[in-house]
Scaffold this motif. Structure first.
Motif, PDB file in Angstrom:
ATOM      1  N   PRO A 557      -6.625  16.517  33.726  1.00  0.00           N
ATOM      2  CA  PRO A 557      -5.260  16.511  32.801  1.00  0.00           C
ATOM      3  C   PRO A 557      -5.686  16.563  31.171  1.00  0.00           C
ATOM      4  O   PRO A 557      -6.754  16.227  30.924  1.00  0.00           O
ATOM      5  N   THR A 558      -4.625  16.856  30.662  1.00  0.00           N
ATOM      6  CA  THR A 558      -4.999  17.165  29.198  1.00  0.00           C
ATOM      7  C   THR A 558      -4.393  15.938  28.360  1.00  0.00           C
ATOM      8  O   THR A 558      -3.744  15.212  29.146  1.00  0.00           O
ATOM      9  N   PRO A 559      -4.818  15.577  27.187  1.00  0.00           N
ATOM     10  CA  PRO A 559      -4.337  14.328  26.659  1.00  0.00           C
ATOM     11  C   PRO A 559      -3.038  13.721  26.860  1.00  0.00           C
ATOM     12  O   PRO A 559      -2.530  12.603  26.779  1.00  0.00           O
ATOM     13  N   ASP A 560      -2.173  14.837  26.907  1.00  0.00           N
ATOM     14  CA  ASP A 560      -0.829  14.395  26.999  1.00  0.00           C
ATOM     15  C   ASP A 560      -0.214  14.272  28.397  1.00  0.00           C
ATOM     16  O   ASP A 560       0.856  14.010  28.726  1.00  0.00           O
ATOM     17  N   GLY A 561      -1.226  14.340  29.522  1.00  0.00           N
ATOM     18  CA  GLY A 561      -0.971  13.968  30.745  1.00  0.00           C
ATOM     19  C   GLY A 561      -0.589  15.329  31.358  1.00  0.00           C
ATOM     20  O   GLY A 561      -0.251  15.022  32.789  1.00  0.00           O
ATOM     21  N   ASP A 562      -0.594  16.251  31.166  1.00  0.00           N
ATOM     22  CA  ASP A 562      -0.157  17.688  31.684  1.00  0.00           C
ATOM     23  C   ASP A 562      -1.465  18.379  31.822  1.00  0.00           C
ATOM     24  O   ASP A 562      -2.056  18.878  31.068  1.00  0.00           O
ATOM     25  N   PRO A 563      -1.660  18.832  33.331  1.00  0.00           N
ATOM     26  CA  PRO A 563      -2.891  19.331  33.708  1.00  0.00           C
ATOM     27  C   PRO A 563      -3.071  20.795  33.172  1.00  0.00           C
ATOM     28  O   PRO A 563      -3.740  21.447  33.103  1.00  0.00           O
ATOM     29  N   GLY A 564      -1.880  21.182  32.845  1.00  0.00           N
ATOM     30  CA  GLY A 564      -1.675  22.742  32.508  1.00  0.00           C
ATOM     31  C   GLY A 564      -2.325  23.623  33.390  1.00  0.00           C
ATOM     32  O   GLY A 564      -2.669  23.308  34.572  1.00  0.00           O
ATOM     33  N   PHE A 565      -2.255  25.163  33.209  1.00  0.00           N
ATOM     34  CA  PHE A 565      -2.726  25.906  34.141  1.00  0.00           C
ATOM     35  C   PHE A 565      -2.941  27.338  33.306  1.00  0.00           C
ATOM     36  O   PHE A 565      -1.862  27.860  32.499  1.00  0.00           O
ATOM     37  N   ASP A 566      -4.106  27.913  33.638  1.00  0.00           N
ATOM     38  CA  ASP A 566      -4.415  28.971  32.955  1.00  0.00           C
ATOM     39  C   ASP A 566      -5.134  30.020  34.072  1.00  0.00           C
ATOM     40  O   ASP A 566      -6.363  29.616  34.251  1.00  0.00           O
ATOM     41  N   GLU A 567      -4.254  30.823  34.549  1.00  0.00           N
ATOM     42  CA  GLU A 567      -4.747  31.972  35.546  1.00  0.00           C
ATOM     43  C   GLU A 567      -5.881  32.366  35.404  1.00  0.00           C
ATOM     44  O   GLU A 567      -6.845  32.513  36.206  1.00  0.00           O
ATOM     45  N   GLU A 568      -5.880  33.148  34.248  1.00  0.00           N
ATOM     46  CA  GLU A 568      -7.147  33.833  33.874  1.00  0.00           C
ATOM     47  C   GLU A 568      -8.475  32.975  33.864  1.00  0.00           C
ATOM     48  O   GLU A 568      -9.597  33.508  34.244  1.00  0.00           O
ATOM     49  N   LYS A 569      -8.465  31.934  33.178  1.00  0.00           N
ATOM     50  CA  LYS A 569      -9.702  30.861  33.234  1.00  0.00           C
ATOM     51  C   LYS A 569     -10.048  30.483  34.739  1.00  0.00           C
ATOM     52  O   LYS A 569     -11.072  30.476  34.688  1.00  0.00           O
ATOM     53  N   GLU A 570      -8.932  30.249  35.430  1.00  0.00           N
ATOM     54  CA  GLU A 570      -9.338  29.781  36.731  1.00  0.00           C
ATOM     55  C   GLU A 570     -10.005  30.790  37.589  1.00  0.00           C
ATOM     56  O   GLU A 570     -10.821  30.417  38.353  1.00  0.00           O
ATOM     57  N   MET A 571      -9.385  32.274  37.501  1.00  0.00           N
ATOM     58  CA  MET A 571     -10.049  33.062  38.271  1.00  0.00           C
ATOM     59  C   MET A 571     -11.386  33.182  37.771  1.00  0.00           C
ATOM     60  O   MET A 571     -12.345  33.440  38.679  1.00  0.00           O
ATOM     61  N   LYS A 572     -11.609  33.007  36.224  1.00  0.00           N
ATOM     62  CA  LYS A 572     -13.181  33.253  35.772  1.00  0.00           C
ATOM     63  C   LYS A 572     -14.054  32.218  36.442  1.00  0.00           C
ATOM     64  O   LYS A 572     -15.191  32.375  36.835  1.00  0.00           O
ATOM     65  N   LEU A 573     -13.459  30.807  36.410  1.00  0.00           N
ATOM     66  CA  LEU A 573     -14.249  29.893  36.904  1.00  0.00           C
ATOM     67  C   LEU A 573     -14.639  29.723  38.366  1.00  0.00           C
ATOM     68  O   LEU A 573     -15.634  29.601  38.808  1.00  0.00           O
ATOM     69  N   LEU A 574     -13.458  30.500  39.287  1.00  0.00           N
ATOM     70  CA  LEU A 574     -13.907  30.597  40.561  1.00  0.00           C
ATOM     71  C   LEU A 574     -14.835  31.693  40.771  1.00  0.00           C
ATOM     72  O   LEU A 574     -16.020  31.525  41.551  1.00  0.00           O
ATOM     73  N   GLY A 575     -14.978  33.017  39.954  1.00  0.00           N
ATOM     74  CA  GLY A 575     -15.948  34.001  40.149  1.00  0.00           C
ATOM     75  C   GLY A 575     -17.187  33.387  39.502  1.00  0.00           C
ATOM     76  O   GLY A 575     -18.338  33.685  40.426  1.00  0.00           O
ATOM     77  N   ASP A 576     -17.298  32.586  38.749  1.00  0.00           N
ATOM     78  CA  ASP A 576     -18.657  31.955  38.176  1.00  0.00           C
ATOM     79  C   ASP A 576     -19.090  31.094  39.468  1.00  0.00           C
ATOM     80  O   ASP A 576     -20.302  31.006  39.604  1.00  0.00           O
ATOM     81  N   CYS A 577     -18.339  30.185  40.173  1.00  0.00           N
ATOM     82  CA  CYS A 577     -18.806  29.354  41.011  1.00  0.00           C
ATOM     83  C   CYS A 577     -19.271  30.183  42.487  1.00  0.00           C
ATOM     84  O   CYS A 577     -20.271  29.870  42.773  1.00  0.00           O
ATOM     85  N   PHE A 578     -18.453  31.337  42.794  1.00  0.00           N
ATOM     86  CA  PHE A 578     -19.062  32.162  43.668  1.00  0.00           C
ATOM     87  C   PHE A 578     -20.487  32.670  43.173  1.00  0.00           C
ATOM     88  O   PHE A 578     -21.532  32.362  44.258  1.00  0.00           O
ATOM     89  N   LYS A 579     -20.714  32.932  42.061  1.00  0.00           N
ATOM     90  CA  LYS A 579     -21.901  33.586  41.667  1.00  0.00           C
ATOM     91  C   LYS A 579     -23.019  32.521  41.724  1.00  0.00           C
ATOM     92  O   LYS A 579     -24.084  32.626  42.133  1.00  0.00           O
TER      93      LYS A 579
END
Length: 622
Positions: A557-579
């Motif tokens: 979560p972010t400091p205000d308690g909202d986890p938020g969502f960034d699809e582009e960052k998540e897809m990149k993170l997922l690809g990095d994990c696969f790699k």
């Protein structure tokens, strides 16, 4: 009672985790789920970090890392075991409990009787609570409550009430609710008059303590007199009924289970007022035996929540006898029992009022092993004569016979051998035990305590596949030793269907090295292929099968308690994990083949090593 998987799924579908948790903390929409402050008592926070997914029917706290589904929440917060949680949720959704196979044909009749008795007890509990609110502030019951310093919050938490002095106050109330007096008598609330028509109340002019089941239902009562009466007991307890078996109930557990789990320790006291007074003082991880001896069922109930118990006893001979009776029961339940007696025959309330709650907490931390305490009592006046050694060994024998943990038994053997001035082999033979390996004991003055090994932190370094010999510990899939990349991948893949589809399409499962992570993802793949609609509830299923359910969640979560969502960052993170997962797998594969090549040269293995290096190089260039 065992329930079929179909029935468990039916109960799960009929309940909503959001509705359940909303009873204990306020949840607000945030992103794709809901957020609120963590309801668990060991996590005091100012900003919301407790996430609940209505779609997946799971919760996760990003602060204290507690995770689970509706069944684990009821276990950790309410102290219910799994069958109790299923039954509670079934009743909550008005789903009939199925009858076991080859069951007693009178089972349905007994079940109906229990429901009727619980209804009568609920009406009585509400009546007693209302009567306490109605009496004036100068009434003796209000004066007594004031003398004990009980707040309105504590009174409401434990449902404390008052039975008026009239002979038929409750009886008339129940009659007005059209409740059968025969049923009320079976609930042990009223009693038929001798030789006269009608009934009279069993509890009169007493401070009333409802006794609740783990599911929060009043099943019996305890009443304390306000003024000492020679002809009546200080406490009057409900006799046993079909819904109340004293040896299977611990007073206060419904209210204190969450604190016992969070503190990882249970304090056992004797009666209602002891427990309520301690709760009022901030010591909330207590249970009370209601003036009766501990039973094996009590031991099993405590084992579900913690292995660490401290039994608080009176310092007189009766208290020490109770300690002696409790020790084999607590040891047989595979618990780590400690014992504590308060000075000058003080009860917990007196001690806390005189010295404060912090002083009692310090005493609890210093409490010696109950075994050591009892051994010291048995050795009062001990001179070490041969006959004394034999008699003491005979007294110790029943204790050693019931301890299931061989390590603890061996340490207690060494403890006793040192204090008795006998050799360890002699004592082992004297109590009828076979040798089980060397035991080391240091000479220490005074009362000694058994040191229990603390849990080792999880290894942050990746563990090679060969080191993970077994993925199941205690019947659960173990995630111990999984690399950071595989743990991150696991959380991301289970987060959404889109992530899981990408995982399947890119065939990453073949590169998962950790046995436990691979087993979970294989299970997820099976569910995904069989029924796409079940995928959303998959995490709720999996949290019951893994040893570290918090690793199934990745969003912070972010400091205000909202986890938020960034699809582009998540897809990149997922690809990095696969790699990273592929790279780790190929690296470990090359290392393992190189080791094999040293002992058994082979052109085929050499080619496999070269291919693994080429694949890694290609992967890193990509």
């Amino acid at each position: 009672m065992r329930f079929s998987q179909d029935f468990i799924e039916k109960v799960s579908e009929a309940n909503n985790l959001v509705d359940l948790i909303s009873q204990y903390t306020q949840l607000k929409p945030s992103g794709s789920g809901l957020m609120g402050r963590c309801p668990f008592p060991d996590h005091a926070e100012k900003t919301a970090s407790f996430s609940v997914s209505e779609t997946k029917q799971v919760y996760h706290c990003f602060g204290c890392h507690k995770s689970g589904n509706m069944f684990s929440f009821l276990r950790d917060y309410q102290g219910m075991n799994f069958p109790e949680a299923v039954e509670y949720l079934a009743n909550r959704a008005s789903i009939p409990i199925p009858a076991p196979e080859n069951d007693d044909p009178n089972r349905d009749q007994l079940a109906d009787k229990k429901k009727a008795l619980l209804k009568v007890n609920k009406v009585a509990a509400d009546y007693f609570s209302d009567q306490l609110k109605r009496v004036s502030n100068d009434h003796p019951v209000k004066k007594y409550i004031a003398s004990r310093g009980l707040t309105q919050e504590v009174i409401e938490t434990f449902g404390i009430g008052y039975a008026i002095a009239e002979w038929d106050g409750l009886e008339r109330h129940l009659q007005g609710k059209q409740i059968s007096m025969t049923l009320a008598e079976e609930a042990r609330l009223v009693k038929a008059r001798n030789g006269k028509p009608g009934y009279f109340d069993l509890f009169r002019d007493r401070l009333m303590f409802p006794i609740f089941s783990p599911m929060g239902e009043p099943i019996a009562f305890g009443g304390r007199y306000l003024e000492k009466k020679e002809t009546e007991p200080k406490y009057l307890n409900s006799p046993e009924t079909p819904v109340f078996i004293k040896g299977k109930v611990l007073y206060g557990l419904s209210q204190t289970a969450k604190y016992i789990r969070s503190e990882d320790m249970a304090l056992i006291v004797e009666g209602y007022m002891d427990l309520v007074s301690l709760y009022q003082a901030g010591i909330r991880n207590s249970v009370a035996t209601m003036g009766t001896a501990l039973t094996p069922d009590h031991g099993r109930m405590l084992k579900r929540m913690t292995k660490n118990v401290v039994a608080l006893f009176d310092g007189d001979s009766a208290g020490m006898e109770a300690a002696e009776r409790s020790l084999p029961i607590l040891l047989a339940a595979d618990l780590y029992p400690k014992g504590l007696t308060l000075p000058n025959n003080m009860d917990p309330d007196d001690y806390v009022k005189k010295y404060g709650a912090e002083a009692l907490k310090i005493e609890l931390e210093r409490a010696p092993d109950l075994f050591v305490m009892i051994l010291a009592r048995w050795m009062e006046g001990y001179r070490g004569d041969a006959s004394e050694k034999v008699k003491l060994a005979d007294k110790l024998k029943p204790l050693y016979e019931v301890i299931p943990d061989q390590r603890l038994r061996d340490l207690y053997l060494a403890e006793a051998a040192q204090k008795m001035s006998v050799t360890l082999p002699w004592l082992r033979q004297a109590v009828g035990l076979q040798s089980s390996g060397p035991v080391y004991s240091q000479n220490r003055p005074g009362i000694s305590r058994t040191v229990q090994p603390s849990m080792q932190p999880q290894n942050a370094n990746p563990t090679p596949p060969a080191a993970v010999s077994d993925s199941a510990e205690g019947g659960k899939i173990s995630l111990k030793g999984a690399s950071k990349a595989e743990v991150m991948l696991l959380g991301l893949v289970l987060k959404s269907r889109a992530n899981f589809e990408r995982f399947v399409n890119e065939k990453v499962l073949d590169y998962i090295a950790h046995t436990g992570v691979k087993k979970i993802l294989e299970k997820a793949s099976d569910v995904y292929r069989q029924d796409l609609n079940k995928f959303d509830k998959l995490t709720s299923l999996l949290v019951s099968y893994v040893d570290h359910p918090e690793l199934l969640f990745v969003a912070e979560p972010t400091p205000d308690g909202d986890p938020g969502f960034d699809e582009e960052k998540e897809m990149k993170l997922l690809g990095d994990c696969f790699k990273r997962v592929r790279d780790n797998f190929l690296r470990d594969q090359a290392k393992q083949l190189a080791q094999e090549l040293k002992s058994e040269p082979s052109s085929e293995k050499l080619e496999q090593i070269m291919k693994a290096h080429r694949d890694r190089l290609s992967l890193n260039k990509g």
